[in-house]
Design a protein around this motif. Structure first.
Motif, PDB file in Angstrom:
ATOM      1  N   PRO A   1       0.821  -1.205   0.000  1.00 45.67           N
ATOM      2  CA  PRO A   1       0.000   0.000   0.000  1.00 45.67           C
ATOM      3  C   PRO A   1       0.858   1.260   0.000  1.00 45.67           C
ATOM      4  N   SER A   2       0.313   2.297  -0.564  1.00 46.27           N
ATOM      5  CA  SER A   2       1.033   3.562  -0.688  1.00 46.27           C
ATOM      6  C   SER A   2       0.927   4.378   0.594  1.00 46.27           C
ATOM      7  N   PRO A   3       1.978   5.134   0.922  1.00 47.65           N
ATOM      8  CA  PRO A   3       1.885   6.055   2.055  1.00 47.65           C
ATOM      9  C   PRO A   3       1.089   7.317   1.719  1.00 47.65           C
ATOM     10  N   LEU A   4       0.698   7.483   0.445  1.00 49.70           N
ATOM     11  CA  LEU A   4      -0.047   8.659   0.004  1.00 49.70           C
ATOM     12  C   LEU A   4      -1.534   8.356  -0.108  1.00 49.70           C
ATOM     13  N   SER A   5      -2.336   9.398  -0.048  1.00 52.23           N
ATOM     14  CA  SER A   5      -3.783   9.266  -0.256  1.00 52.23           C
ATOM     15  C   SER A   5      -4.304  10.606  -0.785  1.00 52.23           C
ATOM     16  N   LEU A   6      -5.460  10.571  -1.415  1.00 50.65           N
ATOM     17  CA  LEU A   6      -6.059  11.797  -1.930  1.00 50.65           C
ATOM     18  C   LEU A   6      -6.335  12.773  -0.797  1.00 50.65           C
ATOM     19  N   ASP A   7      -6.087  14.038  -1.042  1.00 50.21           N
ATOM     20  CA  ASP A   7      -6.258  15.142  -0.093  1.00 50.21           C
ATOM     21  C   ASP A   7      -5.256  15.140   1.053  1.00 50.21           C
ATOM     22  N   ALA A   8      -4.263  14.254   1.007  1.00 51.58           N
ATOM     23  CA  ALA A   8      -3.197  14.294   2.011  1.00 51.58           C
ATOM     24  C   ALA A   8      -2.392  15.573   1.808  1.00 51.58           C
ATOM     25  N   THR A   9      -1.788  16.064   2.858  1.00 47.67           N
ATOM     26  CA  THR A   9      -0.941  17.248   2.778  1.00 47.67           C
ATOM     27  C   THR A   9       0.436  16.921   3.322  1.00 47.67           C
ATOM     28  N   GLY A  10       1.410  17.707   2.918  1.00 45.82           N
ATOM     29  CA  GLY A  10       2.761  17.506   3.401  1.00 45.82           C
ATOM     30  C   GLY A  10       3.651  18.642   2.959  1.00 45.82           C
TER      31      GLY A  10
ATOM     32  N   PHE B   1      -0.966  13.625  -8.403  1.00 40.05           N
ATOM     33  CA  PHE B   1      -0.918  15.031  -8.802  1.00 40.05           C
ATOM     34  C   PHE B   1      -0.796  15.877  -7.538  1.00 40.05           C
ATOM     35  N   LEU B   2       0.307  16.631  -7.429  1.00 41.17           N
ATOM     36  CA  LEU B   2       0.569  17.459  -6.252  1.00 41.17           C
ATOM     37  C   LEU B   2       0.320  18.920  -6.580  1.00 41.17           C
ATOM     38  N   ASP B   3      -0.450  19.582  -5.729  1.00 37.41           N
ATOM     39  CA  ASP B   3      -0.743  21.006  -5.865  1.00 37.41           C
ATOM     40  C   ASP B   3       0.098  21.763  -4.849  1.00 37.41           C
ATOM     41  N   PHE B   4       1.051  22.556  -5.340  1.00 33.92           N
ATOM     42  CA  PHE B   4       1.917  23.353  -4.470  1.00 33.92           C
ATOM     43  C   PHE B   4       1.399  24.777  -4.302  1.00 33.92           C
ATOM     44  N   GLY B   5       0.218  25.074  -4.823  1.00 32.81           N
ATOM     45  CA  GLY B   5      -0.333  26.422  -4.744  1.00 32.81           C
ATOM     46  C   GLY B   5       0.023  27.252  -5.956  1.00 32.81           C
ATOM     47  N   ASP B   6       1.308  27.563  -6.129  1.00 30.60           N
ATOM     48  CA  ASP B   6       1.739  28.378  -7.268  1.00 30.60           C
ATOM     49  C   ASP B   6       2.246  27.541  -8.428  1.00 30.60           C
ATOM     50  N   ARG B   7       2.302  26.245  -8.248  1.00 32.09           N
ATOM     51  CA  ARG B   7       2.718  25.323  -9.312  1.00 32.09           C
ATOM     52  C   ARG B   7       2.205  23.936  -8.977  1.00 32.09           C
ATOM     53  N   ALA B   8       2.382  23.016  -9.899  1.00 29.17           N
ATOM     54  CA  ALA B   8       1.915  21.643  -9.687  1.00 29.17           C
ATOM     55  C   ALA B   8       2.986  20.683 -10.172  1.00 29.17           C
ATOM     56  N   GLY B   9       2.855  19.427  -9.798  1.00 20.96           N
ATOM     57  CA  GLY B   9       3.796  18.411 -10.240  1.00 20.96           C
ATOM     58  C   GLY B   9       3.184  17.030 -10.136  1.00 20.96           C
ATOM     59  N   TRP B  10       3.845  16.086 -10.747  1.00 16.98           N
ATOM     60  CA  TRP B  10       3.434  14.687 -10.680  1.00 16.98           C
ATOM     61  C   TRP B  10       4.472  13.908  -9.887  1.00 16.98           C
ATOM     62  N   LEU B  11       4.009  13.144  -8.914  1.00 19.22           N
ATOM     63  CA  LEU B  11       4.876  12.277  -8.129  1.00 19.22           C
ATOM     64  C   LEU B  11       4.593  10.849  -8.578  1.00 19.22           C
ATOM     65  N   VAL B  12       5.566  10.235  -9.239  1.00 22.10           N
ATOM     66  CA  VAL B  12       5.408   8.879  -9.758  1.00 22.10           C
ATOM     67  C   VAL B  12       5.861   7.900  -8.674  1.00 22.10           C
ATOM     68  N   GLU B  13       5.012   6.930  -8.373  1.00 26.47           N
ATOM     69  CA  GLU B  13       5.315   5.898  -7.370  1.00 26.47           C
ATOM     70  C   GLU B  13       5.349   4.553  -8.081  1.00 26.47           C
ATOM     71  N   ASP B  14       6.508   3.910  -8.060  1.00 27.46           N
ATOM     72  CA  ASP B  14       6.679   2.627  -8.743  1.00 27.46           C
ATOM     73  C   ASP B  14       7.636   1.754  -7.952  1.00 27.46           C
ATOM     74  N   GLU B  15       7.173   0.584  -7.544  1.00 21.05           N
ATOM     75  CA  GLU B  15       7.976  -0.381  -6.801  1.00 21.05           C
ATOM     76  C   GLU B  15       8.631   0.243  -5.571  1.00 21.05           C
ATOM     77  N   GLY B  16       7.885   1.090  -4.867  1.00 22.99           N
ATOM     78  CA  GLY B  16       8.383   1.695  -3.641  1.00 22.99           C
ATOM     79  C   GLY B  16       9.312   2.872  -3.845  1.00 22.99           C
ATOM     80  N   ARG B  17       9.509   3.273  -5.080  1.00 23.01           N
ATOM     81  CA  ARG B  17      10.363   4.426  -5.381  1.00 23.01           C
ATOM     82  C   ARG B  17       9.509   5.576  -5.872  1.00 23.01           C
ATOM     83  N   PHE B  18       9.981   6.787  -5.622  1.00 26.71           N
ATOM     84  CA  PHE B  18       9.241   7.991  -5.994  1.00 26.71           C
ATOM     85  C   PHE B  18      10.104   8.882  -6.875  1.00 26.71           C
ATOM     86  N   THR B  19       9.468   9.472  -7.897  1.00 25.67           N
ATOM     87  CA  THR B  19      10.123  10.421  -8.791  1.00 25.67           C
ATOM     88  C   THR B  19       9.198  11.613  -8.962  1.00 25.67           C
ATOM     89  N   LEU B  20       9.698  12.822  -8.717  1.00 27.78           N
ATOM     90  CA  LEU B  20       8.893  14.028  -8.841  1.00 27.78           C
ATOM     91  C   LEU B  20       9.183  14.704 -10.173  1.00 27.78           C
TER      92      LEU B  20
END
Length: 75
Positions: free
Chosen positions: A1-10, A36-55
């Motif tokens: 399972p992922s440590p992320l969820s919709l509407d989570a903040t960090g 899909f991460l919303d930083f307020g003034d910009r956005a980004g995609w956080l890819v989660e694959d096999e326990g690794r993350f790429t922003l």
């Protein structure tokens, strides 16, 4: 399972974000998620694959040189 969820903040690199969306992809060899991460003034995609993350975030680019000024062998 992922440590992320919709509407989570960090915070990432000191910048607050909210998880605003998720895409799930599957193929015969496995699956991965793109958040899909919303930083307020910009956005980004956080890819989660096999326990690794790429922003992935859009970065401003320098204007390319004029076509006429490019020569073979130049860097």
């Amino acid at each position: 399972p992922s440590p992320l969820s919709l509407d989570a903040t960090g915070r990432l690199a000191g910048r607050p974000f909210r998880v605003a969306g998720r895409l799930l992809f599957a193929y015969d060899g496995g699956r991965w998620a793109e958040w899909f991460l919303d930083f307020g003034d910009r956005a980004g995609w956080l890819v989660e694959d096999e326990g690794r993350f790429t922003l992935l975030v859009k970065q401003p680019a320098d204007a390319p040189p004029a076509f006429e000024s490019v020569r073979v062998g130049q860097t």
